[in-house]
Write an enzyme that holds these catalytic residues in place. Structure first.
Site, PDB file in Angstrom:
ATOM      1  N   HIS A 152     -36.490  88.538 -34.318  1.00 52.72           N
ATOM      2  CA  HIS A 152     -35.661  89.722 -34.609  1.00 52.72           C
ATOM      3  C   HIS A 152     -34.255  89.324 -35.072  1.00 52.72           C
ATOM      4  O   HIS A 152     -33.307  90.096 -34.909  1.00 52.72           O
ATOM      5  CB  HIS A 152     -35.546  90.650 -33.391  1.00 52.72           C
ATOM      6  N   SER A 273     -15.505  81.717 -54.242  1.00 50.76           N
ATOM      7  CA  SER A 273     -15.125  83.034 -54.743  1.00 50.76           C
ATOM      8  C   SER A 273     -13.968  82.877 -55.726  1.00 50.76           C
ATOM      9  O   SER A 273     -13.185  81.935 -55.614  1.00 50.76           O
ATOM     10  CB  SER A 273     -14.715  83.889 -53.550  1.00 50.76           C
TER      11      SER A 273
END
Ligand code: ARG
Length: 497
Positions: A152, A273
């Protein structure tokens, strides 16, 4: 524009219509196969005395002169007409006009796709094995490296990094086997099926198939020209492979996030970035993840095209072929990237210092109460669950656990009196000891992953041998065809046997 099929039933052609319908732009991949098919077909026609050996020789000479890498004229409909045009240019229509005796583009294209595909499949399978090799090599360095496993996407239990890598190797192995099992269904020869109903010329289908290195004739002529389940089967197999590749990319993306901090991507595989100077983004993996969806999309588009088609040849079939090549190329380039990435991956060896991961050994703490203190598992599960809640409230790691706290929690949550020893607690919550004790077959223990790795290395070496054998069988068939073509090309007048 080719005039070969004009001026009979159909007169003039419109450039834009031909361009719209043509497959020529994606036919380059079929050229080599189409030349070989024509060579094998002419050889067979000569052997069957359907054309005389002089004519056969001329056709074979012309075909042998064609460059399998020649640039196809983009104004033509397809590669089949392109080859016929080239042969006509060399030998004139009197001879070249017989190249298409007893065949159709319908059987020819199905044969060409199968030939190009079988070679491509072997190449792709080699890339799968290369990735398996890279993963195994990386795993060998990390048979003792502890990392959390996730269910999960929440921390589950400690494993060794090699354990995770072997999971990928095994999934790849099943993909490899699926592709291997597809090859015999690809390697069947439609030639001789003609447009749909074979031919009245006394051809020998077995001989053409043999000359082209096929293991079988695809017998029923309607099935031979109208079926593309071999394309769908390949495309479905590529989709399953793509799903595994995508999940692998997803794992690496997640683990490389500083929040997880499990792996460190090589700088040469990362990008920054344009505004945030701190960023080291996993662009390569994101592109892999996205491209794998295109493989699934190609399968869905191809299957949807097929499901409504009447039997026999329909031009819709043409539209499947470029999707097949695209999927093969997309998967192949992603496999290459992953292999290279795996060679350069760094693993953080201290990941278990994080408090949040300390709880991942609690299953073993629950097991301890069962094994040594006679507590039923469901009860010990409850006690340890309550304990984790208390520790979290107190902002303590599992290492902060004392026997007093555990004994008190057992009393409070389950009404049980136990007196657990500190040494037992320490042993059961240590991640290192956790993996060492999970030595069940297929588990993360270093000894077990070493055993698995040894076995997986044998598998990849077997795969390499088998792939080499399959490749050399195709090369042998090529050689045979070349030598027959050479022999027949040089016999101008006497009958060749
Ligand atoms: N370009 C076609 C294809 O890729 C070849 C067969 C064309 N046959 C036809 N009857 N129009 O499938």
């Amino acid at each position: 524009m080719s005039k070969l099929l004009r001026g009979g039933r159909i007169g003039s052609a419109r450039k834009d219509v031909v361009e719209f319908t043509a497959s020529i732009k994606s036919d380059q991949k079929l050229l080599e196969a189409v030349i070989k098919i024509n060579q094998a077909h002419v050889t067979m026609l000569t052997e069957q005395n359907i054309i005389n050996s002089k004519m056969g020789a001329k056709l074979l000479q012309a075909l042998a002169e064609l460059d399998p890498k020649m640039k196809l004229d983009p104004s033509l409909e397809d590669v089949h007409l392109a080859v016929e045009e080239e042969v006509n240019k060399k030998v004139g229509l009197d001879v070249g006009g017989n190249l298409h005796i007893a065949k159709s583009r319908n059987d020819q294209v199905a044969t060409a796709i199968r030939m190009a595909l079988r070679t491509n499949l072997l190449e792709l399978m080699n890339l799968i094995v290369t990735l398996q090799d890279s993963l195994i090599e990386l795993a060998e360095k990390h048979t003792e490296t502890l990392v959390p496993s996730y269910t999960h996407l929440h921390p589950a239990q400690p494993v060794t990094f090699a354990h995770i890598l072997i999971a990928y190797v095994d999934a790849l192995e099943r993909n490899l086997k699926r592709l291997e099992e597809t090859i015999p269904r690809v390697n069947m020869c439609p030639m001789g099926a003609g447009a749909i109903a074979t031919t009245s010329f006394p051809i020998n289908r077995n001989r053409t198939a043999e000359l082209l290195g096929f293991s079988k004739v695809l017998e029923n002529s309607i099935d031979a020209v109208g079926s593309r389940d071999f394309v769908l089967e390949t495309s479905a197999n590529l989709t399953l492979l793509a799903i595994d590749i995508s999940r692998m990319a997803e794992d690496l993306i997640v683990w490389s996030s500083p929040d997880f901090g499990i792996i460190d991507l090589p700088e040469s595989f990362a990008f920054t970035s344009s505004i945030m100077p701190q960023k080291k983004n996993p662009d390569v993996l994101e592109v892999i993840r996205a491209r794998m969806s295109q493989v699934l999309g190609n399968f869905v588009a191809s299957a949807s095209t097929m499901k409504a088609l009447p039997s026999g040849y329909n031009l819709d079939l043409q539209e499947l072929t470029p999707k097949l090549w695209e999927s093969l190329e997309t998967v192949a380039s992603s496999l290459c990237m992953l292999s290279e990435l795996a060679k350069n991956l760094n693993i953080n060896k201290n990941v278990f210092n994080k408090q949040v991961l300390s709880y991942s050994t609690t299953t073993e703490l629950a097991n301890l109460l069962v094994k040594k203190y006679n507590v039923p598992f469901r009860v010990s599960h409850k006690i340890v669950g309550a304990l984790v809640k208390t520790l979290l409230d107190k902002k303590l790691a599992l290492s902060g656990l004392t026997p007093e706290l555990l004994n008190k929690t057992a009393k409070d949550s389950a009404g049980i009196t136990i007196s657990v020893k500190l040494a037992d607690i320490k042993d059961s919550i240590d991640p290192q000891k956790f993996v060492e004790s999970h030595k069940t077959m297929g588990g993360p223990a270093p000894a077990e992953v070493k055993r698995m790795l040894k076995n997986r290395k044998q598998l990849t070496s077997q795969s390499k041998t088998s792939l080499k054998e399959q490749k050399s069988r195709l090369e042998e068939a090529d050689k045979q065809l070349k030598s027959v073509v050479q022999r027949y090309s040089s016999s101008q007048s006497k009958k060749v046997t």
